[in-house]
Design a protein around this motif. Structure first.
Motif, PDB file in Angstrom:
ATOM      1  N   ALA A  15       0.848  -1.187   0.000  1.00 43.79           N
ATOM      2  CA  ALA A  15       0.000   0.000   0.000  1.00 43.79           C
ATOM      3  C   ALA A  15       0.883   1.236   0.000  1.00 43.79           C
ATOM      4  O   ALA A  15       1.782   1.367   0.841  1.00 43.79           O
ATOM      5  CB  ALA A  15      -0.912   0.001   1.216  1.00 43.79           C
ATOM      6  N   VAL A  16       0.610   2.132  -0.940  1.00 43.11           N
ATOM      7  CA  VAL A  16       1.446   3.319  -1.141  1.00 43.11           C
ATOM      8  C   VAL A  16       0.648   4.564  -0.785  1.00 43.11           C
ATOM      9  O   VAL A  16      -0.490   4.735  -1.235  1.00 43.11           O
ATOM     10  CB  VAL A  16       1.914   3.403  -2.604  1.00 43.11           C
ATOM     11  CG1 VAL A  16       2.845   4.603  -2.791  1.00 43.11           C
ATOM     12  CG2 VAL A  16       2.586   2.112  -3.036  1.00 43.11           C
ATOM     13  N   SER A  17       1.233   5.433   0.000  1.00 49.30           N
ATOM     14  CA  SER A  17       0.583   6.698   0.324  1.00 49.30           C
ATOM     15  C   SER A  17       1.631   7.793   0.394  1.00 49.30           C
ATOM     16  O   SER A  17       2.827   7.533   0.473  1.00 49.30           O
ATOM     17  CB  SER A  17      -0.180   6.587   1.644  1.00 49.30           C
ATOM     18  OG  SER A  17       0.705   6.276   2.700  1.00 49.30           O
ATOM     19  N   GLY A  18       1.138   9.048   0.373  1.00 49.30           N
ATOM     20  CA  GLY A  18       2.042  10.173   0.467  1.00 49.30           C
ATOM     21  C   GLY A  18       2.298  10.828  -0.875  1.00 49.30           C
ATOM     22  O   GLY A  18       1.545  10.671  -1.823  1.00 49.30           O
ATOM     23  N   SER A  37       2.371  -6.006 -10.536  1.00 51.64           N
ATOM     24  CA  SER A  37       1.275  -5.234 -11.107  1.00 51.64           C
ATOM     25  C   SER A  37       0.915  -4.096 -10.162  1.00 51.64           C
ATOM     26  O   SER A  37       1.402  -4.036  -9.023  1.00 51.64           O
ATOM     27  CB  SER A  37       0.062  -6.115 -11.370  1.00 51.64           C
ATOM     28  OG  SER A  37      -0.423  -6.671 -10.173  1.00 51.64           O
ATOM     29  N   ARG A  38       0.045  -3.235 -10.637  1.00 53.61           N
ATOM     30  CA  ARG A  38      -0.292  -2.035  -9.863  1.00 53.61           C
ATOM     31  C   ARG A  38      -1.773  -1.720 -10.049  1.00 53.61           C
ATOM     32  O   ARG A  38      -2.305  -1.834 -11.151  1.00 53.61           O
ATOM     33  CB  ARG A  38       0.555  -0.871 -10.367  1.00 53.61           C
ATOM     34  CG  ARG A  38       0.464   0.398  -9.582  1.00 53.61           C
ATOM     35  CD  ARG A  38       1.357   1.463 -10.204  1.00 53.61           C
ATOM     36  NE  ARG A  38       0.794   1.997 -11.423  1.00 53.61           N
ATOM     37  CZ  ARG A  38       1.298   1.764 -12.632  1.00 53.61           C
ATOM     38  NH1 ARG A  38       2.344   0.992 -12.792  1.00 53.61           N
ATOM     39  NH2 ARG A  38       0.750   2.302 -13.696  1.00 53.61           N
ATOM     40  N   ASP A  39      -2.427  -1.334  -8.973  1.00 53.68           N
ATOM     41  CA  ASP A  39      -3.817  -0.868  -9.018  1.00 53.68           C
ATOM     42  C   ASP A  39      -3.793   0.603  -8.640  1.00 53.68           C
ATOM     43  O   ASP A  39      -3.653   0.945  -7.451  1.00 53.68           O
ATOM     44  CB  ASP A  39      -4.684  -1.680  -8.054  1.00 53.68           C
ATOM     45  CG  ASP A  39      -6.157  -1.321  -8.150  1.00 53.68           C
ATOM     46  OD1 ASP A  39      -6.472  -0.162  -8.474  1.00 53.68           O
ATOM     47  OD2 ASP A  39      -6.991  -2.205  -7.891  1.00 53.68           O
ATOM     48  N   ASN A  40      -3.900   1.463  -9.630  1.00 51.42           N
ATOM     49  CA  ASN A  40      -3.789   2.903  -9.370  1.00 51.42           C
ATOM     50  C   ASN A  40      -4.927   3.416  -8.497  1.00 51.42           C
ATOM     51  O   ASN A  40      -4.736   4.315  -7.672  1.00 51.42           O
ATOM     52  CB  ASN A  40      -3.760   3.668 -10.689  1.00 51.42           C
ATOM     53  CG  ASN A  40      -2.453   3.469 -11.424  1.00 51.42           C
ATOM     54  OD1 ASN A  40      -1.430   3.166 -10.814  1.00 51.42           O
ATOM     55  ND2 ASN A  40      -2.483   3.619 -12.727  1.00 51.42           N
ATOM     56  N   ALA A  41      -6.106   2.842  -8.683  1.00 43.60           N
ATOM     57  CA  ALA A  41      -7.253   3.300  -7.898  1.00 43.60           C
ATOM     58  C   ALA A  41      -7.052   3.032  -6.415  1.00 43.60           C
ATOM     59  O   ALA A  41      -7.521   3.789  -5.560  1.00 43.60           O
ATOM     60  CB  ALA A  41      -8.523   2.617  -8.385  1.00 43.60           C
ATOM     61  N   THR A  77      -1.929   0.654  -4.843  1.00 42.14           N
ATOM     62  CA  THR A  77      -1.348  -0.571  -4.303  1.00 42.14           C
ATOM     63  C   THR A  77      -0.539  -1.282  -5.376  1.00 42.14           C
ATOM     64  O   THR A  77      -0.964  -1.378  -6.527  1.00 42.14           O
ATOM     65  CB  THR A  77      -2.442  -1.504  -3.769  1.00 42.14           C
ATOM     66  OG1 THR A  77      -3.168  -0.824  -2.735  1.00 42.14           O
ATOM     67  CG2 THR A  77      -1.838  -2.778  -3.196  1.00 42.14           C
ATOM     68  N   LEU A  78       0.613  -1.757  -4.980  1.00 43.34           N
ATOM     69  CA  LEU A  78       1.504  -2.551  -5.821  1.00 43.34           C
ATOM     70  C   LEU A  78       1.396  -3.999  -5.384  1.00 43.34           C
ATOM     71  O   LEU A  78       1.286  -4.270  -4.171  1.00 43.34           O
ATOM     72  CB  LEU A  78       2.936  -2.059  -5.656  1.00 43.34           C
ATOM     73  CG  LEU A  78       4.018  -2.698  -6.514  1.00 43.34           C
ATOM     74  CD1 LEU A  78       3.913  -2.188  -7.943  1.00 43.34           C
ATOM     75  CD2 LEU A  78       5.385  -2.381  -5.927  1.00 43.34           C
ATOM     76  N   TYR A  79       1.422  -4.914  -6.340  1.00 42.84           N
ATOM     77  CA  TYR A  79       1.316  -6.337  -6.030  1.00 42.84           C
ATOM     78  C   TYR A  79       2.502  -7.110  -6.579  1.00 42.84           C
ATOM     79  O   TYR A  79       3.112  -6.722  -7.571  1.00 42.84           O
ATOM     80  CB  TYR A  79       0.031  -6.923  -6.640  1.00 42.84           C
ATOM     81  CG  TYR A  79      -1.237  -6.270  -6.153  1.00 42.84           C
ATOM     82  CD1 TYR A  79      -1.888  -5.316  -6.932  1.00 42.84           C
ATOM     83  CD2 TYR A  79      -1.783  -6.595  -4.919  1.00 42.84           C
ATOM     84  CE1 TYR A  79      -3.047  -4.710  -6.497  1.00 42.84           C
ATOM     85  CE2 TYR A  79      -2.953  -5.989  -4.478  1.00 42.84           C
ATOM     86  CZ  TYR A  79      -3.575  -5.044  -5.279  1.00 42.84           C
ATOM     87  OH  TYR A  79      -4.723  -4.438  -4.838  1.00 42.84           O
ATOM     88  N   LEU A  80       2.787  -8.219  -5.942  1.00 41.58           N
ATOM     89  CA  LEU A  80       3.754  -9.173  -6.472  1.00 41.58           C
ATOM     90  C   LEU A  80       3.119 -10.551  -6.373  1.00 41.58           C
ATOM     91  O   LEU A  80       2.992 -11.090  -5.281  1.00 41.58           O
ATOM     92  CB  LEU A  80       5.074  -9.135  -5.709  1.00 41.58           C
ATOM     93  CG  LEU A  80       6.170 -10.041  -6.270  1.00 41.58           C
ATOM     94  CD1 LEU A  80       6.634  -9.537  -7.637  1.00 41.58           C
ATOM     95  CD2 LEU A  80       7.361 -10.111  -5.305  1.00 41.58           C
ATOM     96  N   GLN A  81       2.695 -11.073  -7.510  1.00 40.78           N
ATOM     97  CA  GLN A  81       2.148 -12.428  -7.565  1.00 40.78           C
ATOM     98  C   GLN A  81       3.297 -13.395  -7.747  1.00 40.78           C
ATOM     99  O   GLN A  81       4.055 -13.284  -8.711  1.00 40.78           O
ATOM    100  CB  GLN A  81       1.158 -12.549  -8.728  1.00 40.78           C
ATOM    101  CG  GLN A  81       0.582 -13.937  -8.898  1.00 40.78           C
ATOM    102  CD  GLN A  81      -0.320 -14.345  -7.752  1.00 40.78           C
ATOM    103  OE1 GLN A  81      -1.133 -13.569  -7.280  1.00 40.78           O
ATOM    104  NE2 GLN A  81      -0.166 -15.588  -7.294  1.00 40.78           N
ATOM    105  N   MET A  82       3.421 -14.329  -6.802  1.00 42.43           N
ATOM    106  CA  MET A  82       4.530 -15.272  -6.823  1.00 42.43           C
ATOM    107  C   MET A  82       3.985 -16.676  -6.999  1.00 42.43           C
ATOM    108  O   MET A  82       3.247 -17.164  -6.131  1.00 42.43           O
ATOM    109  CB  MET A  82       5.332 -15.159  -5.530  1.00 42.43           C
ATOM    110  CG  MET A  82       5.815 -13.745  -5.241  1.00 42.43           C
ATOM    111  SD  MET A  82       6.891 -13.648  -3.791  1.00 42.43           S
ATOM    112  CE  MET A  82       5.747 -14.122  -2.503  1.00 42.43           C
TER     113      MET A  82
END
Length: 122
Positions: free
Chosen positions: A23-26, A71-75, A78-83
């Motif tokens: 989760a990205v904020s700021g 991948s990334r969900d701009n809405a 959030t950044l994801y890493l599917q492993m």
């Protein structure tokens, strides 16, 4: 200031899958890339993957290419890493990080999350 919080780590059997979230904020305006790094006990932090923050495209370390997807969900900011097809050697603490430059060098990333533990049992 950019704030990053990872989640989704855990214990999985070899061959299994996990999805990490960051989760990205700021103040992310102008940020170039978001990256995933990992650090195993006794080893240096290593690059795993990166995603371009304002566009499409990703880049992967050879060790995870074909198994991991970033991948990334701009809405949701959030950044994801599917492993997938996880191996015992993927065991490490996984970190997400942000950089104003397009780079794989950990030293060029100025913002880091606290990390999430991934353990792959054989």
């Amino acid at each position: 200031q950019v704030h990053l919080v990872e989640s989704g780590g855990g214990l999985v059997q070899a061959g299994g899958s996990l999805r990490l979230s960051c989760a990205v904020s700021g103040r992310t305006f102008g940020m170039s890339v978001m990256g995933w790094f990992r650090q195993a006990p006794g080893k240096e932090r290593e690059f795993v993957a990166l995603n371009y923050w304002s566009g499409d495209g990703a880049y992967y370390a050879d060790s995870v290419k074909g198994r991991f997807t970033v991948s990334r969900d701009n809405a949701k900011n959030t950044l994801y890493l599917q492993m997938n097809s996880l191996k015992p050697e993927d065991t490490a603490i996984y970190y997400c990080a942000g950089s104003w430059r397009t780079t794989q060098l950990a030293s060029e990333y100025g913002y880091w999350g606290q990390g999430t533990q991934v353990t792959v049992a054989s």
